[in-house]
Write a protein that holds these residues in place. Structure first.
Motif, PDB file in Angstrom:
ATOM      1  N   SER A  21      -3.819 -10.962  12.300  1.00 38.53           N
ATOM      2  CA  SER A  21      -2.589 -10.558  11.817  1.00 38.53           C
ATOM      3  C   SER A  21      -1.778  -9.882  12.910  1.00 38.53           C
ATOM      4  CB  SER A  21      -3.010  -9.384  10.577  1.00 38.53           C
ATOM      5  OG  SER A  21      -3.875  -9.986   9.630  1.00 38.53           O
ATOM      6  N   VAL A  22      -2.261  -9.394  13.767  1.00 36.20           N
ATOM      7  CA  VAL A  22      -1.381  -8.773  14.933  1.00 36.20           C
ATOM      8  C   VAL A  22      -0.927  -9.907  15.679  1.00 36.20           C
ATOM      9  CG1 VAL A  22      -1.321  -7.503  17.059  1.00 36.20           C
ATOM     10  CG2 VAL A  22      -2.316  -6.568  14.950  1.00 36.20           C
ATOM     11  N   ASP A  23      -1.645 -10.919  15.733  1.00 42.80           N
ATOM     12  CA  ASP A  23      -1.049 -12.050  16.692  1.00 42.80           C
ATOM     13  C   ASP A  23      -0.210 -13.045  15.711  1.00 42.80           C
ATOM     14  OD1 ASP A  23      -1.861 -13.578  19.047  1.00 42.80           O
ATOM     15  OD2 ASP A  23      -2.475 -15.067  17.733  1.00 42.80           O
ATOM     16  N   GLY A  27       1.345  -2.429  14.597  1.00 41.81           N
ATOM     17  CA  GLY A  27       0.350  -1.617  14.149  1.00 41.81           C
ATOM     18  C   GLY A  27      -0.230  -1.673  12.210  1.00 41.81           C
ATOM     19  N   LEU A  28       0.748  -2.387  11.680  1.00 40.42           N
ATOM     20  CA  LEU A  28       0.455  -2.680  10.231  1.00 40.42           C
ATOM     21  C   LEU A  28      -0.978  -3.325   9.824  1.00 40.42           C
ATOM     22  CD1 LEU A  28       1.802  -2.056   7.325  1.00 40.42           C
ATOM     23  CD2 LEU A  28       3.018  -4.202   7.571  1.00 40.42           C
ATOM     24  N   ILE A  32      -3.675  -0.640  10.211  1.00 36.41           N
ATOM     25  CA  ILE A  32      -3.309   0.459   8.922  1.00 36.41           C
ATOM     26  C   ILE A  32      -3.958  -0.389   7.582  1.00 36.41           C
ATOM     27  CG2 ILE A  32      -1.736   1.698   7.499  1.00 36.41           C
ATOM     28  CD1 ILE A  32       0.082   1.881   9.906  1.00 36.41           C
ATOM     29  N   VAL A  33      -3.484  -1.251   7.312  1.00 35.29           N
ATOM     30  CA  VAL A  33      -3.941  -1.837   6.300  1.00 35.29           C
ATOM     31  C   VAL A  33      -5.549  -2.079   6.169  1.00 35.29           C
ATOM     32  CG1 VAL A  33      -3.948  -4.218   4.900  1.00 35.29           C
ATOM     33  CG2 VAL A  33      -1.945  -3.132   5.650  1.00 35.29           C
ATOM     34  N   PHE A  34      -6.255  -2.612   7.117  1.00 36.70           N
ATOM     35  CA  PHE A  34      -7.619  -3.363   7.421  1.00 36.70           C
ATOM     36  C   PHE A  34      -8.499  -2.048   7.726  1.00 36.70           C
ATOM     37  CE2 PHE A  34      -5.156  -7.111   7.439  1.00 36.70           C
ATOM     38  CZ  PHE A  34      -5.430  -7.624   6.233  1.00 36.70           C
ATOM     39  N   TRP A  35      -7.953  -1.300   8.654  1.00 35.55           N
ATOM     40  CA  TRP A  35      -8.856  -0.192   9.140  1.00 35.55           C
ATOM     41  C   TRP A  35      -9.037   1.061   8.194  1.00 35.55           C
ATOM     42  CZ3 TRP A  35      -7.753  -0.493  15.161  1.00 35.55           C
ATOM     43  CH2 TRP A  35      -8.556  -1.695  15.578  1.00 35.55           C
ATOM     44  N   SER A  36      -7.977   1.336   7.606  1.00 35.82           N
ATOM     45  CA  SER A  36      -7.926   2.595   6.842  1.00 35.82           C
ATOM     46  C   SER A  36      -9.184   2.804   5.898  1.00 35.82           C
ATOM     47  CB  SER A  36      -6.818   3.004   6.133  1.00 35.82           C
ATOM     48  OG  SER A  36      -5.476   2.665   6.942  1.00 35.82           O
ATOM     49  N   ASP A  46      -0.810   3.699  15.300  1.00 36.70           N
ATOM     50  CA  ASP A  46      -0.308   2.681  14.537  1.00 36.70           C
ATOM     51  C   ASP A  46       0.657   3.264  13.488  1.00 36.70           C
ATOM     52  OD1 ASP A  46      -1.717   0.699  15.710  1.00 36.70           O
ATOM     53  OD2 ASP A  46      -3.486   0.864  14.537  1.00 36.70           O
ATOM     54  N   VAL A  47       0.308   4.193  12.837  1.00 36.47           N
ATOM     55  CA  VAL A  47       1.152   5.028  11.844  1.00 36.47           C
ATOM     56  C   VAL A  47       2.391   5.429  12.294  1.00 36.47           C
ATOM     57  CG1 VAL A  47       1.424   6.894  10.291  1.00 36.47           C
ATOM     58  CG2 VAL A  47      -0.687   5.698  10.075  1.00 36.47           C
ATOM     59  N   THR A  48       2.373   5.861  13.671  1.00 33.59           N
ATOM     60  CA  THR A  48       3.711   6.485  14.210  1.00 33.59           C
ATOM     61  C   THR A  48       4.676   5.232  14.603  1.00 33.59           C
ATOM     62  OG1 THR A  48       2.502   8.515  15.320  1.00 33.59           O
ATOM     63  CG2 THR A  48       4.684   7.504  16.217  1.00 33.59           C
ATOM     64  N   ASP A  49       3.827   4.318  15.128  1.00 37.86           N
ATOM     65  CA  ASP A  49       4.847   3.003  15.515  1.00 37.86           C
ATOM     66  C   ASP A  49       5.251   2.519  14.197  1.00 37.86           C
ATOM     67  OD1 ASP A  49       4.325   3.312  18.126  1.00 37.86           O
ATOM     68  OD2 ASP A  49       2.934   1.690  18.397  1.00 37.86           O
ATOM     69  N   VAL A  50       4.687   2.190  13.192  1.00 35.07           N
ATOM     70  CA  VAL A  50       5.119   1.574  11.863  1.00 35.07           C
ATOM     71  C   VAL A  50       6.108   2.301  11.116  1.00 35.07           C
ATOM     72  CG1 VAL A  50       4.365   0.807   9.536  1.00 35.07           C
ATOM     73  CG2 VAL A  50       3.036   0.131  11.554  1.00 35.07           C
ATOM     74  N   LEU A  51       6.052   3.798  11.091  1.00 40.56           N
ATOM     75  CA  LEU A  51       7.071   4.694  10.679  1.00 40.56           C
ATOM     76  C   LEU A  51       8.409   4.211  11.470  1.00 40.56           C
ATOM     77  CD1 LEU A  51       5.201   8.004   9.679  1.00 40.56           C
ATOM     78  CD2 LEU A  51       6.050   6.084   8.103  1.00 40.56           C
ATOM     79  N   ARG A  52       8.190   4.452  12.556  1.00 40.80           N
ATOM     80  CA  ARG A  52       9.306   4.367  13.593  1.00 40.80           C
ATOM     81  C   ARG A  52       9.941   2.813  13.429  1.00 40.80           C
ATOM     82  NH1 ARG A  52       8.325   5.724  19.834  1.00 40.80           N
ATOM     83  NH2 ARG A  52      10.470   5.249  19.967  1.00 40.80           N
ATOM     84  N   TYR A  53       9.387   1.850  13.042  1.00 43.42           N
ATOM     85  CA  TYR A  53       9.966   0.583  12.867  1.00 43.42           C
ATOM     86  C   TYR A  53      10.583   0.758  11.457  1.00 43.42           C
ATOM     87  CZ  TYR A  53      10.243  -4.541  12.154  1.00 43.42           C
ATOM     88  OH  TYR A  53      10.606  -5.503  12.115  1.00 43.42           O
ATOM     89  N   ALA A  54       9.823   1.328  10.553  1.00 44.13           N
ATOM     90  CA  ALA A  54      10.498   1.353   9.284  1.00 44.13           C
ATOM     91  C   ALA A  54      11.636   2.245   9.102  1.00 44.13           C
ATOM     92  CB  ALA A  54       9.532   1.863   8.136  1.00 44.13           C
ATOM     93  N   LEU A  55      11.976   3.231  10.177  1.00 43.82           N
ATOM     94  CA  LEU A  55      13.239   3.861  10.261  1.00 43.82           C
ATOM     95  C   LEU A  55      14.251   3.171  11.172  1.00 43.82           C
ATOM     96  CD1 LEU A  55      11.482   7.485  10.632  1.00 43.82           C
ATOM     97  CD2 LEU A  55      12.674   6.450   8.704  1.00 43.82           C
ATOM     98  N   GLY A  56      13.916   2.016  11.528  1.00 45.80           N
ATOM     99  CA  GLY A  56      14.929   1.200  12.397  1.00 45.80           C
ATOM    100  C   GLY A  56      14.721   0.976  13.760  1.00 45.80           C
TER     101      GLY A  56
END
Length: 130
Positions: free
Chosen positions: A55-57, A70-71, A74-78, A115-125
């Motif tokens: 999925s990352v690829d 990182g999404l 989060i989805v598969f490893w959590s 990953d959570v930090t990166d995805v949140l940063r992406y979601a915030l723009g």
């Protein structure tokens, strides 16, 4: 540019971390196949890692080297991390298997924090490539 090429442009500590992540999420879980009590955990961890990696690829192919990579982790490893956490506390799990689970769990948990930090940063723009 491939994902491996993009990773090669990152600081040395990121490259070392990605190398360890491959060990911790793909190689070490093979050890869980030794014990009957931890085989499902080994299979689940390996499967989640393979699907997350694919999925990352795919996301990299669509969007490039962005924080959204990182999404899939989060989805598969959590769910796997929760399962491993509960399993390592099971008194029926051999001590060596529990230690191996803890190393895998720590590796995945650290990755999830990034990953959570990166995805949140992406979601915030923050959509700029790394």
């Amino acid at each position: 540019m491939t994902l491996q090429d993009a990773l090669a442009t990152q600081p040395a500590w990121v490259q070392v971390w990605v190398f360890w992540l491959v060990i911790g999420a793909f190689v070490l879980p093979l050890g869980l196949l030794i014990w009957r009590r931890t085989r499902i955990a080994g299979i689940a961890t390996i499967a989640a890692s393979v699907v997350a990696g694919m999925s990352v690829d795919w996301i990299f192919g669509q969007l490039g080297y962005v924080r959204l990579l990182g999404l899939p982790h989060i989805v598969f490893w959590s769910p796997v991390a929760i399962y491993l956490f509960l399993l390592q506390r099971d008194p029926g799990v051999p001590a060596r298997a529990a230690l191996l689970i803890r190393v895998i769990l720590i590796t995945i948990t650290i990755s999830l924090a990034f990953d959570v930090t990166d995805v949140l940063r992406y979601a915030l723009g923050d959509r700029a490539p790394y």
